[in-house]
Design a protein around this motif. Sequence first.
Motif, mmCIF file in Angstrom:
data_model
loop_
_atom_site.group_PDB
_atom_site.id
_atom_site.type_symbol
_atom_site.label_atom_id
_atom_site.label_comp_id
_atom_site.label_asym_id
_atom_site.label_seq_id
_atom_site.Cartn_x
_atom_site.Cartn_y
_atom_site.Cartn_z
ATOM 1 N N TYR A 177 45.004 28.159 43.935
ATOM 2 C CA TYR A 177 45.598 29.093 42.978
ATOM 3 C C TYR A 177 44.658 30.258 42.750
ATOM 4 O O TYR A 177 43.459 30.177 43.004
ATOM 5 C CB TYR A 177 45.892 28.390 41.651
ATOM 6 C CG TYR A 177 44.647 27.977 40.897
ATOM 7 C CD1 TYR A 177 44.020 26.766 41.188
ATOM 8 C CD2 TYR A 177 44.093 28.784 39.910
ATOM 9 C CE1 TYR A 177 42.883 26.389 40.531
ATOM 10 C CE2 TYR A 177 42.949 28.414 39.243
ATOM 11 C CZ TYR A 177 42.352 27.206 39.549
ATOM 12 O OH TYR A 177 41.216 26.834 38.887
ATOM 13 N N GLY A 179 44.336 32.465 39.465
ATOM 14 C CA GLY A 179 44.904 32.528 38.124
ATOM 15 C C GLY A 179 44.356 33.644 37.276
ATOM 16 O O GLY A 179 43.467 34.385 37.671
ATOM 17 N N GLY A 196 49.335 35.482 34.569
ATOM 18 C CA GLY A 196 49.996 34.505 35.420
ATOM 19 C C GLY A 196 49.128 34.160 36.598
ATOM 20 O O GLY A 196 47.952 34.525 36.672
ATOM 21 N N GLY A 197 49.709 33.410 37.525
ATOM 22 C CA GLY A 197 48.907 32.992 38.666
ATOM 23 C C GLY A 197 49.693 32.958 39.958
ATOM 24 O O GLY A 197 50.908 32.742 39.972
ATOM 25 N N VAL A 199 50.118 30.683 43.087
ATOM 26 C CA VAL A 199 49.841 29.257 43.306
ATOM 27 C C VAL A 199 50.437 28.794 44.618
ATOM 28 O O VAL A 199 51.415 29.348 45.114
ATOM 29 C CB VAL A 199 50.398 28.390 42.157
ATOM 30 C CG1 VAL A 199 49.799 28.797 40.831
ATOM 31 C CG2 VAL A 199 51.899 28.478 42.097
ATOM 32 N N SER A 234 56.632 29.775 32.094
ATOM 33 C CA SER A 234 56.176 28.730 31.181
ATOM 34 C C SER A 234 57.214 28.518 30.080
ATOM 35 O O SER A 234 58.035 29.390 29.793
ATOM 36 C CB SER A 234 54.834 29.110 30.545
ATOM 37 O OG SER A 234 55.044 30.105 29.558
ATOM 38 N N GLY A 272 49.023 26.630 32.531
ATOM 39 C CA GLY A 272 48.181 26.956 33.654
ATOM 40 C C GLY A 272 46.889 26.174 33.609
ATOM 41 O O GLY A 272 46.615 25.425 32.675
ATOM 42 N N TYR A 273 46.118 26.353 34.649
ATOM 43 C CA TYR A 273 44.879 25.591 34.735
ATOM 44 C C TYR A 273 43.655 26.390 34.322
ATOM 45 O O TYR A 273 42.629 25.846 33.993
ATOM 46 C CB TYR A 273 44.703 25.056 36.169
ATOM 47 C CG TYR A 273 43.566 24.104 36.256
ATOM 48 C CD1 TYR A 273 42.340 24.507 36.757
ATOM 49 C CD2 TYR A 273 43.693 22.800 35.787
ATOM 50 C CE1 TYR A 273 41.274 23.632 36.806
ATOM 51 C CE2 TYR A 273 42.631 21.930 35.843
ATOM 52 C CZ TYR A 273 41.424 22.346 36.350
ATOM 53 O OH TYR A 273 40.377 21.482 36.396
ATOM 54 N N GLU A 278 48.442 31.315 30.727
ATOM 55 C CA GLU A 278 49.332 31.816 31.780
ATOM 56 C C GLU A 278 50.788 31.587 31.421
ATOM 57 O O GLU A 278 51.137 30.564 30.838
ATOM 58 C CB GLU A 278 49.000 31.119 33.101
ATOM 59 C CG GLU A 278 47.660 31.571 33.655
ATOM 60 C CD GLU A 278 47.322 30.890 34.961
ATOM 61 O OE1 GLU A 278 48.025 29.927 35.305
ATOM 62 O OE2 GLU A 278 46.378 31.331 35.610
ATOM 63 N N TRP A 281 54.209 31.749 37.213
ATOM 64 C CA TRP A 281 53.536 31.454 38.461
ATOM 65 C C TRP A 281 54.424 31.839 39.636
ATOM 66 O O TRP A 281 55.642 31.569 39.620
ATOM 67 C CB TRP A 281 53.209 29.954 38.530
ATOM 68 C CG TRP A 281 52.337 29.557 37.373
ATOM 69 C CD1 TRP A 281 50.992 29.648 37.306
ATOM 70 C CD2 TRP A 281 52.777 29.048 36.111
ATOM 71 N NE1 TRP A 281 50.547 29.227 36.093
ATOM 72 C CE2 TRP A 281 51.630 28.852 35.338
ATOM 73 C CE3 TRP A 281 54.022 28.738 35.561
ATOM 74 C CZ2 TRP A 281 51.676 28.355 34.034
ATOM 75 C CZ3 TRP A 281 54.071 28.247 34.264
ATOM 76 C CH2 TRP A 281 52.906 28.057 33.513
#
Lengths: 887, 109
Positions: A177, A179, A196-197, A199, A234, A272-273, A278, A281
């Motif tokens: 990812y 991010g 956002g990301g 991924v 999300s 998100g991570y 986030e 994605w």
Amino acid sequence: MKSRLTSLWRNIVRSDAVERDLDEEVRAAFELLVNENVQAGMSVQEARRAASLELGGIEAVKQQVRDARAGALVDALLQDLGYTLRALRRTPLFTVTAVLSLGIGIAGTAVVFSLADAYLFRNRPGIADSRRLVEVGRTDAGGETGFYSGDGFDTFSYPNYVDYRRRQTVFERLAAYNGGVTFGLGTDTSALRVSGGYVSANYFEVLGVPIGLGRGFRPDEENPASPAAVAVISDRLWRAEFSSDPDVVGRTVRLNGRPFSIIGVAAPRFNGYTIDFESLWIPLTAYRDGDDLRRYERRGQQWLMGIGRLKDGATISRARDEMATIAGDLRREYPDDNRRHGLGVEPPGAVPVSLRPVVTRFVGLLFALVAVILAIACFNVAGVLLARGLSRSREIGVRLALGAARRRIAGLLVVEGLVISGAGATAGLVLASGTIRLVERMIPMLRMNIVFDLGIDWRVMAFSALVAVITGVACGLAPARAAARIDPAAAIKRGREGERGRLPVRSVFVIAQAALSVLLVVCAILLARSLRNASAIDPGFAVGGLEVVGLDLRLGGYDTANGRAFAETLMSRIENLPGVEAAASARVVPLTREREGGRAWLPEEVGDDRAIDGSQNIVTPGYFRTIGLTLVAGRNFNAADRAGSPAVGIVNETLARRAWPGQSAVGKRLMLGVSRRPMEIVGVVRDSKYRTIGESPTPFFYVPAAQRYESIMWILLRPGRGSAVQEVRALVREMDPDLAVLETATLEDMTAFALFPQRFVTGLSAIVGTIGVLLAALGVYGVTAYNVSRRRREIGIRVALGAVRRQVVGLIVGRAMLLAGMGATLGLIAAAAVSRFLAGLLYDIRPLDPISFVGSALVLFALAFVASLIPATRASAVSPVETLRAE
Amino acid sequence: MPQKRTTLLQGTLDLLILKALATGELHGLGVSRRIEQLTGGTFAVQPGSLFPALHRLEEAGWLTSAWQPSENNRRAKYYTLTRAGRRQLGEEEAQWNRIALAIARALEA
């Protein structure tokens, strides 16, 4: 066993009946003994005496039975509890002070632990079974040649990722990812900026995040050859921007100007991570852009981090070994791109691996601060408990004589400490949750979109309970130990227990408190003075009255050509707005710690050693007028300076002096950057501060925005009256509804933020210092009052022998000041050692600044003086006859 | 009476109490006197140890108690062995014999 339980139950629930029973039984035994003796021929009197000798005391026997009974411990505890509560209720002032001081200390530890918990211990929310998750990142594999760029645990490239994924056997799945990326999100109704990301297709599966509505990504959607324009949003974004519309799946939105289709909504709580919040994605390969396309093909372009889910039975160390082998193979196969590229595997956490040491250090510092406060508070409470314990020595002597075990007396005092600390912990948790809410409200001021998941969960409560228990036992220990050594006969006779040792324990406590609080106050004064210095520095331009609107044209999908046109039209329309007196755009807002570097050479010079290392800004002609900077030579930028016409620039006085000492800079040339683009100097502007308020003079030059396009533009406005921000926003919306505004603020607020770390630390240390020194003063008051009460007889004698009131007061206060003095000395020494850690935050102040040190000692002395004066005057006012009689 | 006050372990006290009550019910003082009698005067149990032991054994379920009129026409608490108590007495007796045998053997060697 069952019998024991029933007895336990009966002892607790029907304790009255049980007591009566016991009493009757023992008395009956006594009477029987008497009877026996009478039968044997003694007189009734003799019989009774012999009987009581043999029985050993009715109460003592009863107590022995009680102690041996089931539930004796609980019984004793409840008894102690009741006694303690009653005793504490009788002295409300002491109780409240003690509970509050411990409460503050425990609140501090709770808040800091909550921070540590959120960022170091817990995992990000919404992720399933994180025990088998690991982070994968690029490390420096060492090696003789080549340059390694990056932190210890960094990003890797897409071709490398594909190889990692194909060759690994230790993970169920390996995801990648990128991010914390800012996107401009345009819906039908609004344009906003979200984080956002990018991924990989297996991202949600690896993390174990279910997709609530719709679906996640399919493997074929991660394909550089045919990028899929799909997005998962999300739950939070779904609720906020799409009103929880169940038909959101299939809707089209614009991301940075491009249409994307929403295919799913992630389960609630997942953000998100990364540490950012986030909201959406998209697949790694989703962006087809002139620039972005290259990043799938170039093995040398690092931009991805990895997360893997270990197979059942696989361990982190096996994963480390395998990934290191794979990395080694790839180093051999691609010696240029993968030079020194190793792979590391680390356990997951709320904070990225490279940040963890910094965060740990920061939290550690906070803990130290808070622990000092708690220590001061503990000394306070322990000291007072000690005093109370000793003043009850007669009562304790009686108890001991009546057969109470020493252990139980000590236990009572420890229970007292625990009750106070328990109440303190409760108060502290309430205080802590309030503080956390306050902190949460301050987060938007940080202009950072990070997740702040602080709260008082069970872990924080358990930690606070632990702290409370340790504190309570610590506070109760000193008095408990003293009480255990009491000799009952002496205590009853003399009425108080003399303190052994030359330096009584309590005085040691006060010295410790004084030292700790002086330490805190020195830090607080240092930081406060530094902050004042910082605020007094003149930035060189007008900070007040200006507003800022930030835009990033990339988020609206603009490239160089149409972006430039848009920016020019926008600026000219803004300048013509009725509410705007002056406006300009700049690449960098001054004093916000942002810097756009610029390297230049004189035309005849080359080489690193001759370079002028400065900074630059890219501005429209109205900039200097809007911000209040004066030109001291030459001319401003004008409409003639545009793309295609000769490159021009304006320099500041420092650069002019550096490059052309003694001459006018106007008309001279500079070569910019490695490519040595020529630039003609058309004007010289007065120096000002550019990045931070405390910086030293630095070379600076300005370049016209018309000649150098940047997608990020900060629009500075001087409104005619009130605020012009809404007008400008409306204008932007009208010109392009999909262009999200980055932020709007007054220049004052934005520059104030730049001083935020200093402000925060200063504010914190001021609060902590004040609390600490007040607690220490309380300690001085307590110990003085105690000493006074102990020496009442001596004072009475002195007065009776003709001592003047003032002498008596002087004697007492003098003793207190001596303690304060010893404490202050220790504290100043400690401060001298510690203050150099603050050096990085200090403006214009030496860490060993004498005013701060002397000042804090004076503060302590002043407070100690007042604190000791009160009991001293009171003592000296009592008539000697009374004191002597009371003995 | 001047006796040699040999120290008594808690476990042995329990054993003696159970034995004292083996033949019939007694009140607290009576138990003390019976133990003195049984041990030929060697052990005189202090009330401070006896009463707690009696209560403990009652809570363990080996004795029960009841209020009854005593020899001086007042009430006293009388203790009786329960069935479990009798069993416990047998076990403790056997245990004690084993120990005594072992020690005797050790001393002979």
